[in-house]
Design an enzyme around this catalytic site. Structure first.
Site, PDB file in Angstrom:
ATOM      1  N   LYS A 198       0.855  -1.181   0.000  1.00 54.38           N
ATOM      2  CA  LYS A 198       0.000   0.000   0.000  1.00 54.38           C
ATOM      3  C   LYS A 198       0.894   1.234   0.000  1.00 54.38           C
ATOM      4  CE  LYS A 198      -1.531   2.950   2.514  1.00 54.38           C
ATOM      5  NZ  LYS A 198      -1.343   4.101   1.607  1.00 54.38           N
ATOM      6  N   GLU A 210       9.449   1.138  10.866  1.00 51.68           N
ATOM      7  CA  GLU A 210      10.459   2.166  10.556  1.00 51.68           C
ATOM      8  C   GLU A 210       9.756   3.495  10.729  1.00 51.68           C
ATOM      9  OE1 GLU A 210      13.638   1.709   9.858  1.00 51.68           O
ATOM     10  OE2 GLU A 210      13.649  -0.468   9.601  1.00 51.68           O
ATOM     11  N   CYS A 257      13.282  10.923   7.424  1.00 51.57           N
ATOM     12  CA  CYS A 257      13.287  10.497   8.828  1.00 51.57           C
ATOM     13  C   CYS A 257      14.669  10.703   9.429  1.00 51.57           C
ATOM     14  CB  CYS A 257      12.885   9.034   8.916  1.00 51.57           C
ATOM     15  SG  CYS A 257      13.896   7.976   7.871  1.00 51.57           S
ATOM     16  N   GLU A 268       9.200  16.259  14.846  1.00 52.67           N
ATOM     17  CA  GLU A 268       9.878  16.152  13.555  1.00 52.67           C
ATOM     18  C   GLU A 268       9.522  17.382  12.726  1.00 52.67           C
ATOM     19  OE1 GLU A 268       8.586  12.340  11.854  1.00 52.67           O
ATOM     20  OE2 GLU A 268      10.574  12.153  11.000  1.00 52.67           O
TER      21      GLU A 268
END
Ligand SMILES: NC(=O)c1ccc[n+]([C@@H]2O[C@H](COP(=O)([O-])OP(=O)(O)OC[C@H]3O[C@@H](n4cnc5c(N)ncnc54)[C@H](O)[C@@H]3O)[C@@H](O)[C@H]2O)c1
Ligand SMILES: O=CCCC(=O)O
Length: 498
Positions: free
Chosen positions: A191, A267, A301, A398
């Site tokens: 997906k 992850e 990331c 983040e």
């Protein structure tokens, strides 16, 4: 900073888009969604629609899992060499079509072409690496300590997998999961992110052309991720969930996966500290900072999120860093002059700006940037913030944009405390000429990966992954295939005693 003008699609761009499969890949066939629904994929440089593609619903997800389950046993029994050669052919084909993949990624994600080419090389490398790993999956044979029995250990594919990928590295995040799954003998439902599904579609087509049997890889792009993947995660035929994305979504999927005690690889997000010690080569640290901050426009990331700089070199580092950040040319990724593309969408840009405005309100100073760029597309000025207060929101979330907050420290203990002051633990960067100090930092910082005098360390041969709330499991390297295997032990009496 300059923003180059947005352009219309060229003939080559239109032709490339026309070659991308727009359906759902189920059992080797591209087909429409059962509902007939489609959704638009946009160019973040212009906001223009690039392509309409099929929008999967729960029924399509179920059909994709049915296809994966149906061929799992046969696929697992395929000779490792056959699987290896499919991967190797796919590597050759992606490499031969590197310009197409790079352009498509630039169109749907916005990164400059040079960076997109880098991602094609990086993403393709997982295909080559795991083509080599597929034939080197070893078990063992031994005798128990009593000498009465033999111990046979083999590695087996975990079975049908659900792979969920993010929008920021549309090729590499897919190949980093698909290649080891194929190498191990697993079938899968992919997906992709609905913001950047086109690269995955083109890649899936390449996999078919490379000889991957129908049903091994199924692709369901959708705007209703939870509705499509939720039932799959609750389906006892699914054996593994591998997710790359944000920590909040990963946390929720982990909870869902607990129902059937599903194998998971996570992850997740990062909040990387970038430490500059007083003995660092400042020019090298600034170059490293540019790479660690601006790779993928900061939408990685691995992006350096907090610049922790010794107070004695903080002004020099900040001034040099800000000069380089301020000189970046921002624009459409297809323009050769562009060094920095747009952010993925308006929501992301607004979030970046709100972190900046909060930091400024808390007393930080923008020594370059600090605002949206004018014009169409979701551009944000490369920004360096000095005097950021520990405790500011920008240091705990983040950023996912080209913004660098700088905090100073006085000594090693304080640097370590600041670096570890986060629930994340994906990667850290340390700049120092003292190798022992560098290795000491690796011992003291809670992180899955560390760059020592290096601003980018991603490599298909390296185990990628985090600790704490950055996730669990590793992708790439020799660890990568193990995520798709389970260990089976067969015990029997020692034939010498029979
Ligand atoms: N650690 C890594 O290797 C790594 C790599 C790339 C990105 N990331 C992280 O990913 C994030 C950015 O990517 P994103 O915005 O696409 O993340 P996201 O969590 O919003 O989405 C990731 C994927 O999950 C899907 N998704 C969202 N909600 C879902 C649900 N309820 N059920 C099932 N699927 C769902 C999305 O459609 C997408 O395909 C950042 O936090 C970044 O750090 C981590
Ligand atoms: O966004 C995170 C992935 C980046 C990488 O693999 O280097």
């Amino acid at each position: 900073m300059t923003v180059t003008a947005a352009t219309e699609l060229t003939e080559r761009e239109s032709a490339l888009l026309a070659s991308v499969p727009t359906g759902l890949l189920i059992n080797g066939q591209w087909r429409s969604a059962a509902s007939g629904k489609t959704f638009s994929v946009e160019d973040p440089s212009t906001g223009n629609v690039l392509l309409e593609i099929a929008d999967a619903g729960a029924e399509d997800g179920a059909a994709a899992l049915d296809a994966a389950v149906a061929v799992q046993e046969e696929w697992a029994a395929t000779a490792p060499r056959v699987r290896a050669e499919i991967l190797r052919r796919a590597f050759d084909m992606v490499t031969a079509r590197a310009e197409d993949f790079a352009l498509l990624m630039t169109l749907e994600m916005g990164k400059p072409l040079a960076e997109a080419r880098g991602e094609v090389a990086y993403g393709a490398e997982f295909l080559r690496w795991f083509s080599e790993e597929a034939v080197r999956s070893f078990g063992r044979y031994s005798t128990n300590p009593e000498g009465t029995a033999q111990i046979l250990v083999q590695k087996k594919p975990v079975g049908p997998c659900l792979l969920i990928t993010p929008w920021n590295f549309p090729l590499a995040m897919a190949t980093r999961k698909i290649a080891p799954a194929i190498a191990a003998g697993c079938t899968m439902v992919l997906k992709p992110a609905n913001l950047t599904p086109l690269t995955s579609h083109l890649f899936a087509q390449v996999m078919i052309e490379a000889g991957l049997p129908a049903g091994v890889l199924n692709v369901v792009s959708t705007t209703t991720a939870g509705q499509v993947t939720g039932p799959l995660i609750q389906d006892t035929r699914l054996r593994k969930l591998s997710f790359t994305g944000s920590t909040p979504v990963g946390r929720r999927l982990l909870a869902d996966a607990s129902t059937n005690v599903l194998r998971t690889s996570m992850e997740l997000g990062g909040n990387a500290p970038f430490l500059v010690f007083e003995d660092a080569d400042i020019e090298a640290a600034v170059d490293g900072a540019m790479a660690a901050k601006l790779r993928n426009m900061g939408e990685a990331c691995t992006a350096a999120n907090r610049f922790l700089v010794h107070e004695s070199v903080a002004d020099e580092f900040a001034t040099k860093f800000a000069a380089k950040m301020g000189a970046m040319t921002t624009g459409r990724g297809t323009d050769p002059a562009t060094k920095l593309g747009p952010l993925i969408d308006g929501k992301s840009r607004d979030k970046v700006h709100s972190l900046v405005t909060d930091a400024l309100a808390d007393g930080a100073r923008a020594i370059t940037g600090g605002a949206h760029a004018e014009g169409p597309g979701y551009f944000y000025q490369p920004t360096v913030l000095q005097g950021v207060e520990p405790g500011s929101r920008i240091l705990s979330e983040e950023i996912f944009g080209p913004v660098a907050p700088i905090v100073t420290f006085k000594n090693e203990d304080e640097a370590v405390a600041l670096a570890n002051d986060t629930e994340y633990g994906l990667v850290a960067y340390v700049f120092t000429k003292d190798h022992n100090r560098g290795l000491r930092m690796a011992n003291r910082i809670e992180t899955g990966m560390m760059g020592l005098n290096a601003g980018v360390i991603s490599n298909a041969a390296a185990p990628f992954g985090g600790v704490k709330q950055s996730g669990m499991g590793r992708e790439g390297s020799i660890e990568g295939i193990a995520e798709y295997q389970y260990t089976q032990y067969i015990g029997f009496p020692n034939p010498n005693n029979a």
